[in-house]
Motif scaffolding. Structure first.
Motif, PDB file in Angstrom:
ATOM      1  N   ARG A 247     -19.040 -27.191   5.120  1.00  0.00           N
ATOM      2  CA  ARG A 247     -19.505 -25.858   5.498  1.00  0.00           C
ATOM      3  C   ARG A 247     -20.251 -25.241   4.318  1.00  0.00           C
ATOM      4  O   ARG A 247     -19.699 -25.138   3.211  1.00  0.00           O
ATOM      5  CB  ARG A 247     -18.321 -24.985   5.906  1.00  0.00           C
ATOM      6  N   PRO A 248     -21.498 -24.829   4.529  1.00  0.00           N
ATOM      7  CA  PRO A 248     -22.256 -24.217   3.428  1.00  0.00           C
ATOM      8  C   PRO A 248     -21.626 -22.907   2.974  1.00  0.00           C
ATOM      9  O   PRO A 248     -20.949 -22.218   3.745  1.00  0.00           O
ATOM     10  CB  PRO A 248     -23.635 -23.974   4.049  1.00  0.00           C
ATOM     11  N   VAL A 249     -21.877 -22.563   1.740  1.00  0.00           N
ATOM     12  CA  VAL A 249     -21.398 -21.311   1.165  1.00  0.00           C
ATOM     13  C   VAL A 249     -22.604 -20.504   0.698  1.00  0.00           C
ATOM     14  O   VAL A 249     -23.575 -21.060   0.181  1.00  0.00           O
ATOM     15  CB  VAL A 249     -20.426 -21.574  -0.006  1.00  0.00           C
ATOM     16  N   THR A 250     -22.569 -19.209   0.897  1.00  0.00           N
ATOM     17  CA  THR A 250     -23.696 -18.378   0.474  1.00  0.00           C
ATOM     18  C   THR A 250     -23.662 -18.124  -1.025  1.00  0.00           C
ATOM     19  O   THR A 250     -22.600 -18.133  -1.659  1.00  0.00           O
ATOM     20  CB  THR A 250     -23.704 -17.030   1.197  1.00  0.00           C
ATOM     21  N   GLN A 251     -24.844 -17.883  -1.568  1.00  0.00           N
ATOM     22  CA  GLN A 251     -24.915 -17.461  -2.965  1.00  0.00           C
ATOM     23  C   GLN A 251     -24.148 -16.162  -3.167  1.00  0.00           C
ATOM     24  O   GLN A 251     -23.509 -15.967  -4.209  1.00  0.00           O
ATOM     25  CB  GLN A 251     -26.376 -17.290  -3.374  1.00  0.00           C
ATOM     26  N   THR A 252     -24.186 -15.293  -2.155  1.00  0.00           N
ATOM     27  CA  THR A 252     -23.442 -14.039  -2.230  1.00  0.00           C
ATOM     28  C   THR A 252     -21.963 -14.291  -2.483  1.00  0.00           C
ATOM     29  O   THR A 252     -21.343 -13.659  -3.352  1.00  0.00           O
ATOM     30  CB  THR A 252     -23.618 -13.230  -0.933  1.00  0.00           C
ATOM     31  N   ALA A 253     -21.369 -15.212  -1.713  1.00  0.00           N
ATOM     32  CA  ALA A 253     -19.939 -15.486  -1.870  1.00  0.00           C
ATOM     33  C   ALA A 253     -19.623 -15.976  -3.277  1.00  0.00           C
ATOM     34  O   ALA A 253     -18.604 -15.587  -3.869  1.00  0.00           O
ATOM     35  CB  ALA A 253     -19.488 -16.514  -0.838  1.00  0.00           C
ATOM     36  N   LEU A 254     -20.491 -16.821  -3.819  1.00  0.00           N
ATOM     37  CA  LEU A 254     -20.227 -17.411  -5.127  1.00  0.00           C
ATOM     38  C   LEU A 254     -20.486 -16.455  -6.286  1.00  0.00           C
ATOM     39  O   LEU A 254     -20.028 -16.707  -7.403  1.00  0.00           O
ATOM     40  CB  LEU A 254     -21.067 -18.679  -5.304  1.00  0.00           C
TER      41      LEU A 254
END
Length: 245
Positions: free
Chosen positions: A158-165
């Motif tokens: 599942r991809p993760v957003t740059q925002t989350a990281l």
């Protein structure tokens, strides 16, 4: 301590999905421990923590909350101030202070090779999300997993957003600051340097720390026995009972 067995809530991290806990769930079930694997959205830290809080609210009785990788930030935020969470387990997971982000913690010690393995894709709502390139997934994320299994994991990541990281932990007292915690991680983690894991366990005053020689970042898949054993230590501690080993 409580005589009631806790429910184990499992929160996956970036580039994984809830089925990555299957081997752990099987072993917990064999010990009579109920569990729930949450489908972490991986869109924003605040939103992901809010979702996990909803999952926690659906559980009766005490909870042992477990996070993998980025899921460590999520469980630290989601458990803050929630007395139903009796213990936390960090499985190859970040252990953040207020203000920490996944990016800042991963860069706090040398050794991660994740950045070179990522592709970025635009998100319709703005920004980008990251995936691990399929030709790099096995060696980067799951080097100790058989190639066919790693191939499936790469296809279902599942991809993760740059925002989350890049979102910072907001809780003034992340859950590990006032709850006992246990930590398990691999010595050959290429996503999060092992020195970051060691520092996190020390920061949290870990009740138990297990470093698995040769294990990759994907310990929930490659080392389910060790991960389940660590979770069972937490379960025993909060129930005051001795489950079968």
């Amino acid at each position: 301590m409580s005589d009631q067995k806790p429910t184990v809530v499992l929160v996956h991290g970036a580039f994984a999905e809830s089925a990555s806990w299957n081997g752990v769930i099987e072993r917990l079930h064999a010990e009579g421990i109920a569990s729930v694997a949450a489908a972490n959205p991986l869109r924003s830290l605040a939103g992901d923590a809010a979702y996990v809080r909803d999952v926690l609210a659906s559980v009766d009785g005490p909870i042992v909350l477990v996070g993998h990788s980025y899921g460590g930030l999520v469980i630290s935020e989601a458990s803050a101030g929630d007395d139903r969470v009796a213990a936390l387990v960090y499985a190859a997971a970040f252990v953040p202070e207020q203000g920490d982000t996944a990016f800042s913690l991963s860069a706090s010690e040398p050794g991660s090779t994740l950045g070179d393995a990522l592709d970025a894709h635009p998100v319709a709502t703005g920004g980008v999300e990251f995936v691990i390139r399929r030709d790099r997934f096995h060696e980067q994320f799951a080097a100790d997993v058989p190639a066919p299994v790693a191939g499936l994991m790469g296809a279902t990541q599942r991809p993760v957003t740059q925002t989350a990281l890049t979102d910072a932990v907001q809780a003034a007292k992340p859950g590990w600051t006032d709850r006992p915690s246990w930590h398990v991680f691999g010595s050959e983690d290429r996503n999060i340097p092992v020195a970051v894991h060691r520092a996190g366990a020390e920061r949290a005053g870990a009740r138990g720390t297990t470093e698995i020689a040769g294990a990759s970042h994907a310990i929930t898949v490659s080392q389910p026995e060790e991960v389940a054993a660590t979770i069972l230590e937490a379960v025993r501690a909060v129930t005051g009972t001795r489950a079968a080993a």
